[in-house]
Write a protein that holds these residues in place. Sequence first.
Motif, mmCIF file in Angstrom:
data_model
loop_
_atom_site.group_PDB
_atom_site.id
_atom_site.type_symbol
_atom_site.label_atom_id
_atom_site.label_comp_id
_atom_site.label_asym_id
_atom_site.label_seq_id
_atom_site.Cartn_x
_atom_site.Cartn_y
_atom_site.Cartn_z
ATOM 1 N N ALA A 37 0.835 -1.201 0.000
ATOM 2 C CA ALA A 37 0.000 0.000 0.000
ATOM 3 C C ALA A 37 0.866 1.246 0.000
ATOM 4 N N ALA A 38 1.948 1.238 0.757
ATOM 5 C CA ALA A 38 2.844 2.396 0.805
ATOM 6 C C ALA A 38 3.476 2.627 -0.552
ATOM 7 N N CYS A 39 3.869 1.544 -1.210
ATOM 8 C CA CYS A 39 4.472 1.660 -2.531
ATOM 9 C C CYS A 39 3.454 2.237 -3.507
ATOM 10 N N ALA A 40 2.240 1.686 -3.499
ATOM 11 C CA ALA A 40 1.196 2.164 -4.395
ATOM 12 C C ALA A 40 0.804 3.587 -4.050
ATOM 13 N N SER A 41 0.656 3.901 -2.748
ATOM 14 C CA SER A 41 0.211 5.236 -2.379
ATOM 15 C C SER A 41 1.282 6.278 -2.642
ATOM 16 N N SER A 42 2.548 5.866 -2.814
ATOM 17 C CA SER A 42 3.582 6.846 -3.124
ATOM 18 C C SER A 42 3.352 7.474 -4.492
ATOM 19 N N PHE A 43 2.611 6.828 -5.369
ATOM 20 C CA PHE A 43 2.299 7.377 -6.682
ATOM 21 C C PHE A 43 1.177 8.403 -6.631
ATOM 22 N N VAL A 44 0.303 8.313 -5.631
ATOM 23 C CA VAL A 44 -0.867 9.174 -5.550
ATOM 24 C C VAL A 44 -0.441 10.627 -5.396
ATOM 25 N N GLY A 45 -1.038 11.501 -6.210
ATOM 26 C CA GLY A 45 -0.748 12.921 -6.113
ATOM 27 C C GLY A 45 -0.927 13.633 -7.438
ATOM 28 N N THR A 46 -0.576 14.897 -7.441
ATOM 29 C CA THR A 46 -0.664 15.739 -8.631
ATOM 30 C C THR A 46 0.748 16.033 -9.113
ATOM 31 N N TYR A 47 0.950 15.909 -10.416
ATOM 32 C CA TYR A 47 2.263 16.091 -11.009
ATOM 33 C C TYR A 47 2.199 17.190 -12.064
ATOM 34 N N GLY A 48 3.190 18.048 -12.040
ATOM 35 C CA GLY A 48 3.308 19.095 -13.049
ATOM 36 C C GLY A 48 4.479 18.798 -13.966
ATOM 37 N N LEU A 49 4.425 19.329 -15.170
ATOM 38 C CA LEU A 49 5.458 19.082 -16.174
ATOM 39 C C LEU A 49 6.792 19.694 -15.757
ATOM 40 N N LEU A 89 4.617 2.517 -11.973
ATOM 41 C CA LEU A 89 3.226 2.931 -12.128
ATOM 42 C C LEU A 89 2.798 2.542 -13.533
ATOM 43 N N ILE A 90 1.747 1.750 -13.638
ATOM 44 C CA ILE A 90 1.222 1.347 -14.939
ATOM 45 C C ILE A 90 -0.093 2.085 -15.148
ATOM 46 N N LEU A 91 -0.123 2.963 -16.153
ATOM 47 C CA LEU A 91 -1.337 3.698 -16.502
ATOM 48 C C LEU A 91 -2.025 2.964 -17.644
ATOM 49 N N VAL A 92 -3.304 2.701 -17.483
ATOM 50 C CA VAL A 92 -4.089 2.022 -18.518
ATOM 51 C C VAL A 92 -5.126 3.023 -19.008
ATOM 52 N N ASP A 93 -5.089 3.331 -20.309
ATOM 53 C CA ASP A 93 -6.019 4.334 -20.829
ATOM 54 C C ASP A 93 -7.338 3.694 -21.267
ATOM 55 N N SER A 94 -8.230 4.501 -21.824
ATOM 56 C CA SER A 94 -9.574 4.034 -22.177
ATOM 57 C C SER A 94 -9.562 2.973 -23.276
ATOM 58 N N SER A 95 -8.471 2.884 -24.064
ATOM 59 C CA SER A 95 -8.386 1.851 -25.099
ATOM 60 C C SER A 95 -7.573 0.651 -24.624
ATOM 61 N N GLU A 144 -7.116 12.905 -20.953
ATOM 62 C CA GLU A 144 -7.159 11.438 -21.057
ATOM 63 C C GLU A 144 -7.352 10.902 -19.646
ATOM 64 N N THR A 145 -8.124 9.842 -19.518
ATOM 65 C CA THR A 145 -8.360 9.239 -18.206
ATOM 66 C C THR A 145 -8.175 7.736 -18.289
ATOM 67 N N GLY A 146 -8.065 7.122 -17.123
ATOM 68 C CA GLY A 146 -7.948 5.668 -17.091
ATOM 69 C C GLY A 146 -7.764 5.172 -15.674
ATOM 70 N N THR A 147 -7.254 3.958 -15.587
ATOM 71 C CA THR A 147 -6.989 3.334 -14.292
ATOM 72 C C THR A 147 -5.494 3.114 -14.165
ATOM 73 N N TRP A 148 -5.044 2.838 -12.953
ATOM 74 C CA TRP A 148 -3.629 2.575 -12.735
ATOM 75 C C TRP A 148 -3.449 1.455 -11.739
ATOM 76 N N ARG A 149 -2.233 0.877 -11.789
ATOM 77 C CA ARG A 149 -1.841 -0.123 -10.806
ATOM 78 C C ARG A 149 -0.335 0.007 -10.584
ATOM 79 N N SER A 150 0.103 -0.504 -9.475
ATOM 80 C CA SER A 150 1.528 -0.539 -9.157
ATOM 81 C C SER A 150 2.019 -1.946 -9.470
ATOM 82 N N GLU A 151 3.106 -2.033 -10.228
ATOM 83 C CA GLU A 151 3.624 -3.346 -10.616
ATOM 84 C C GLU A 151 5.147 -3.275 -10.683
ATOM 85 N N GLY A 152 5.793 -4.066 -9.864
ATOM 86 C CA GLY A 152 7.252 -4.102 -9.868
ATOM 87 C C GLY A 152 7.885 -2.765 -9.523
ATOM 88 N N GLY A 153 7.220 -1.982 -8.691
ATOM 89 C CA GLY A 153 7.733 -0.671 -8.315
ATOM 90 C C GLY A 153 7.461 0.419 -9.338
#
Length: 160
Positions: free
Chosen positions: A45-57, A123-129, A112-121
């Motif tokens: 959970a800590a590993c996955a929650s470390s990705f949660v947040g807002t990112y700027g370019l 962040l895997i973003l999965v888009d609508s397609s 663009e929107t989608g779902t995400w998961r943590s895998e092997g450290g």
Amino acid sequence: MFARRGVQIICAGIARKGEKIMKGYFKVLCAMAAAVLVSALVMLAACASSFVGTYGLSSLSMNMGGVSMDIEVGQEIAGTGVSLEADAFSLVVNEDNTWSMSMNFMGEVQTETGTWRSEGGNLILVDSSNSEITATLNGSTLTMAQTVDGMSMTINFVKQ
């Protein structure tokens, strides 16, 4: 007869005591197994929650047909007079395993929107397609790289 009955009582007592000891060991083993499982879940959970947040370019790199560009936020894009703005790309990774990325170029905004998961450290973003984009987090910098139709792009985000 009395001695035999006494031995039976003693043996039964030892058996009950042994049973209690075994039950005690079993309880301790269960508690230890539960502690290990909880620790593993917390770490995941800590590993996955470390990705949660807002990112700027932060920066953008592109390579098209051998022509490369590396552009930092605030820099002019290849002599066009247009600067790369911090809001050109923004990424929000939500706790509910959803994400959204907004692209804003010269006032035209696409999301663009989608779902995400943590895998092997990662962040895997999965888009609508159902296409997947792998991103890595190093400190507060999230890096996403993708190649499409011979054009490669790397986007570096900074967690805000």
